[in-house]
Structures are given as C-alpha cells and as structure tokens.
Write an enzyme that holds these catalytic residues in place. Structure first.
Site, PDB file in Angstrom:
ATOM      1  N   HIS A  51       0.761  -1.231  -0.020  1.00 11.95           N
ATOM      2  CA  HIS A  51      -0.151  -0.119  -0.073  1.00 11.95           C
ATOM      3  C   HIS A  51       0.878   1.140  -0.247  1.00 11.95           C
ATOM      4  CE1 HIS A  51      -3.595   2.190   0.778  1.00 11.95           C
ATOM      5  NE2 HIS A  51      -2.987   2.843   1.434  1.00 11.95           N
ATOM      6  N   ASP A  87     -14.137   3.879   6.829  1.00  7.45           N
ATOM      7  CA  ASP A  87     -13.044   4.444   6.221  1.00  7.45           C
ATOM      8  C   ASP A  87     -13.515   5.351   5.003  1.00  7.45           C
ATOM      9  OD1 ASP A  87     -10.175   5.534   5.714  1.00  7.45           O
ATOM     10  OD2 ASP A  87     -10.497   4.460   4.055  1.00  7.45           O
ATOM     11  N   ARG A 146     -12.923  13.802   5.286  1.00  8.14           N
ATOM     12  CA  ARG A 146     -11.304  14.404   5.705  1.00  8.14           C
ATOM     13  C   ARG A 146     -10.951  15.065   4.257  1.00  8.14           C
ATOM     14  NH1 ARG A 146      -7.887   9.433   6.522  1.00  8.14           N
ATOM     15  NH2 ARG A 146      -6.337  11.025   6.781  1.00  8.14           N
ATOM     16  N   SER A 160      -6.621   4.788   8.872  1.00  7.13           N
ATOM     17  CA  SER A 160      -7.482   4.753   7.594  1.00  7.13           C
ATOM     18  C   SER A 160      -6.563   3.448   6.608  1.00  7.13           C
ATOM     19  CB  SER A 160      -7.183   6.022   6.581  1.00  7.13           C
ATOM     20  OG  SER A 160      -7.375   5.877   5.500  1.00  7.13           O
ATOM     21  N   LYS A 206      -7.839  -0.863   6.518  1.00  7.25           N
ATOM     22  CA  LYS A 206      -8.249  -1.280   5.153  1.00  7.25           C
ATOM     23  C   LYS A 206      -7.145  -2.671   5.007  1.00  7.25           C
ATOM     24  CE  LYS A 206      -7.619   2.622   3.224  1.00  7.25           C
ATOM     25  NZ  LYS A 206      -7.808   3.693   2.563  1.00  7.25           N
TER      26      LYS A 206
END
Ligand code: URA
Length: 435
Positions: A82, A161, A168, A183, A187
């Site tokens: 990620h 999220d 956000r 966040s 995930k």
C-alpha cells in the site's frame, strides 16, 4: 454518551477510551452521528493527536465496521502493498506481477485517485475491457490460479473509512498521522493478507512533507500491523518529484509495461526492486534481501514478470493486445511541449503542481463523480538531476481539453521546474526501510 462531549474531550487534549471511540465509529457508520460532528472530531485529532492505544483502538474498530476478507483458502503467504499516495505512482502495476512471477501470492485491493494523487484502479481501467470488480470466489480462484489479482474494494469493506476519508478530503483533515495510520491499516487488516509492505511517500506531492513525520507514521503503522500478527514493513520513498516520467492513467500503464520489459525509468525500477525484495523476504521465498533482488532482476530479464501481468489482464477480462502493443492506447488530441527557458540542472519538479495540472488536463478527478480522460496527463522529459539546454523539452502535456485551458496549465507546469547552474545530484528514491 454524547458526541459533543467526546469532541470537547479531544479538543482539550485528553485520550478517548475504546468505548468512546466505538460510540463515535458505530454512530457514524449507522448514520446517527452527523458529518459535522465527525469533522470537528477529526480536526481536534489533527491538532491534539492520539496516543498509540487510541490509534490501535480506532484502527481495530474501523477494520470491524464492515466485512473482513477471509483469505485462508488462498495458498502460500499472502502479501499486499500500500502506498500513502503520490504522483505518477504506478508501482503496484509493476511490483505485483514481479513478486507474483517469483512465486509470491499477491492479493491486492486498491483504491481510486482523488485530487492530485492517482489510483491504481483508474490506471487499470484504462485497459479496455478490464474489470476491477473481482469479488468473492472469483478473487480467490484467480489468485490461486495465477498468483495475482488487483481488485476494487467492495462497499462492505471498512465502511467507516469510506465515509471518513471522503469527509477528511473536504475538511482539510487528511494530513493527520493517527487518522492516516488508522485509515490505511484498517483497510490492510480487513483485506486479510499475512504480510503488508507500506510505501510511505514523502515530499511535496505526498501527505507527509517531512522525513520525521513520515518516519513516525511508518513506525506507527508497522507497530499496529506487527501487533496484530501481520508481518508489516515500510519503505519511505521520495515524492518531491513525480515517480517515473508518466503522470496520467494510460500513460502510466504504458510506462508500467515498459518497466516490466526492464525499460522503465530508474527511480521506478529501483523502488520496485527494493520493495519487491522485502516482499519476497516477507513471503519466505528468498534467503535474504540480495537473493530476493536477484530473483526480481531475473523475472524482468526472462519476461516472466511481463507474462504475469498479461495473465492478470486476461483473467480480469482486459484486452491483452493493448499490453502487447501499447501504441494501441488512445492518445490525446493535443500534445504540447513545455520548453526550458534556461540552461542548467533540474533542481526541483513540484510534484503537487504536476499532479494538479494532470488532473486539470483531464487525467484526474476533483470529486469522486468526475469522469477521467484516460489519455490525459503529463510526460516528463527531464527529472531532478538532469542537465537541460535552453529550448529543450522539459515535459509534454497530453489533453483533449481546449487550448485556453491547456495554455493556463502550461504556465503552471513550466513554473514547477526549477533550474539552477550548479550540479544537482539525482535523489535516492528509497530514503529509509523500517522493519
Ligand atoms: N491513504 C489512505 O488510505 N488513507 C489516508 O488517510 C491517506 C492515504
């Protein structure tokens, strides 16, 4: 319990208990707590921070705000990667096939681009026919058969999220270390892989502008992941200039294809080799980092990484003739060169401005409903550390928009290149590894 009291408690700098965070997250997901109160809470967190215990509780409660994936039917050590977002970041498209070609199980759920940052799903969708809706059994079967899938997250995964990130994004509360950590990690944990490699981007095109902040974020996420028995490691990577040369969806896919043939830009290749070798270690496929790197270099040389990408595109319904003949991708009507006004070394390329300009040219979306022009974007011709002569091309704008708009963007893009007389060294792409 009342949400307003929790907001005041955080505003005064006190830590929230697990029960209080659960009240907030459950209430928000169920529609009982409104956006404006969650915005105020996020802003209080941005200013006052959270303790490690609060972040771990927030991550866990967000992870379990919806379904979680069970990947136990997948063979081998499942690895995921990620990035915290950047400009020109097509790493997953190259790195995924590379590690899968070396025998790792790469099961990845990706997101869409927003604002100046691109998203892997949008890039993949520039391949005609390709679907990112690879859910349930199809996901498991594809990964078991070919070792790789890159799919879109389903709506039911981490709904907290989904709501909170969109909020956000429009309330100036993205750049908070505890909120980014929760966040990202909620995930990654919900996606169920055994090992996670985080690419924490750093620089003016990233959310983290400073190395100390990036290091704190990376260490926090590594701690959360390892604490929950997932082998989690991180690299800090340079996002002071775009990654590689291509910014924009189809342009980036073409660059990823070149990289899989071993012909990608130096910084992209290096990031993939370093991150990939760490992932092969996490998957227990190589003896050590050096061995992992050799395996990756070999899979590029012998074409197996490229073939793995072809297999993935085919399995997800994409037209492989585009991968075999990238010249088939649609090209924008207008390709406008930006020339250097002076001679010297490129000292800086403002990644944020390049990302925003690419979006304005049609290559990105300001809101989630905007439609992307897959052919639009920016192709750099020079990177930081390159020498440039007066009148040489710095980059090309690709757009189907009108000339007035393109000319406006052209000025901003030209200004985003800083040229100086003195020698400028090429920056390192991976600044630190945290494990
Ligand atoms: N990427 C995410 O998934 N979440 C953030 O908060 C920032 C970057």
């Amino acid at each position: 319990m009342r949400m307003v009291d929790l907001i005041i408690k955080k505003r005064e700098g006190h830590a929230l208990t697990r029960e209080e965070i659960a009240f907030w997250i459950d209430g928000y997901v169920n529609g009982v707590i409104p956006d404006y109160q969650v915005s105020a809470m996020n802003m209080a967190i941005l200013f006052k921070g959270m303790t490690e215990e609060e972040v771990i509780n927030l991550t866990d409660l967000m992870e379990h705000s919806g379904e979680t994936l069970d990947l136990s039917n997948l063979r081998g050590v499942k690895v995921d990667k990620h990035s915290t977002g950047g400009v020109g970041d097509k790493t997953s498209l190259v790195l995924g096939p590379m590690v899968a070609a070396c025998g790792a199980t790469f099961a990845k759920l990706s997101g869409r681009g927003l604002g100046h940052t691109g998203g892997t799903l949008d890039k993949l969708e520039s391949i005609p026919g390709l679907t990112i809706q690879v859910n349930g059994d199809r996901f498991i079967n594809q990964v078991n058969k070919i070792g790789i899938a890159i799919a879109g997250q389903t709506q039911s995964l981490v709904p907290a999220d989904k709501k909170m990130y969109a909020l956000r994004d429009v309330t100036g509360t993205v750049e908070s270390i505890p909120l980014i950590a929760a966040s990202v990690m909620s995930k990654k944990l919900a996606a169920g892989t055994d090992a996670i490699l985080l690419d924490v981007t750093l620089g003016n095109g990233a959310f983290m502008k400073d190395i100390n902040q990036a290091r704190i974020l990376a260490k926090l996420m590594v701690k959360i992941g390892n604490g929950l028995k997932r082998d989690t490691r991180a690299v800090l990577s340079n996002m002071d200039e775009p990654l590689g040369l291509a910014v924009g969806n189809a342009l980036e896919v073409k660059e990823a294809i070149a990289a899989l043939h071993g012909e990608g830009p130096e910084d992209l290749m290096e990031l993939c080799y370093i991150a990939g070798a760490i992932m092969l270690e996490q998957a227990h496929i190589c003896k050590d980092y050096e061995h992992g790197r050799k395996m990756l270099e070999e899979c590029i040389k012998d074409g197996s990484a490229f073939n793995k990408f072809l297999e993935m595109v085919e399995a997800q319904g994409g037209d492989v003739s585009y991968i075999l003949h990238p010249e088939k991708f649609a090209v924008a009507k207008n390709i406008v060169p930006i020339y250097a006004k002076e001679e010297g070394y490129v000292k800086a390329i403002d990644a944020l401005e390049i990302g925003l300009s690419s979006m304005t040219l049609g290559g990105g979306r300001e809101t989630l409903d905007d439609v992307i022009d897959m052919a639009a974007g920016i192709m750099l011709n020079k990177k930081v550390g390159d020498y440039v002569k007066e009148g040489e091309v710095l980059c090309y704008l690709h757009s189907n928009k009108n000339v007035t708009l393109i000319n406006r963007v052209a000025k901003n893009v030209a200004d985003s290149f800083k040229i100086c007389k003195g020698f400028v060294e090429k920056p390192k792409v991976v600044l630190e590894v945290i494990q």
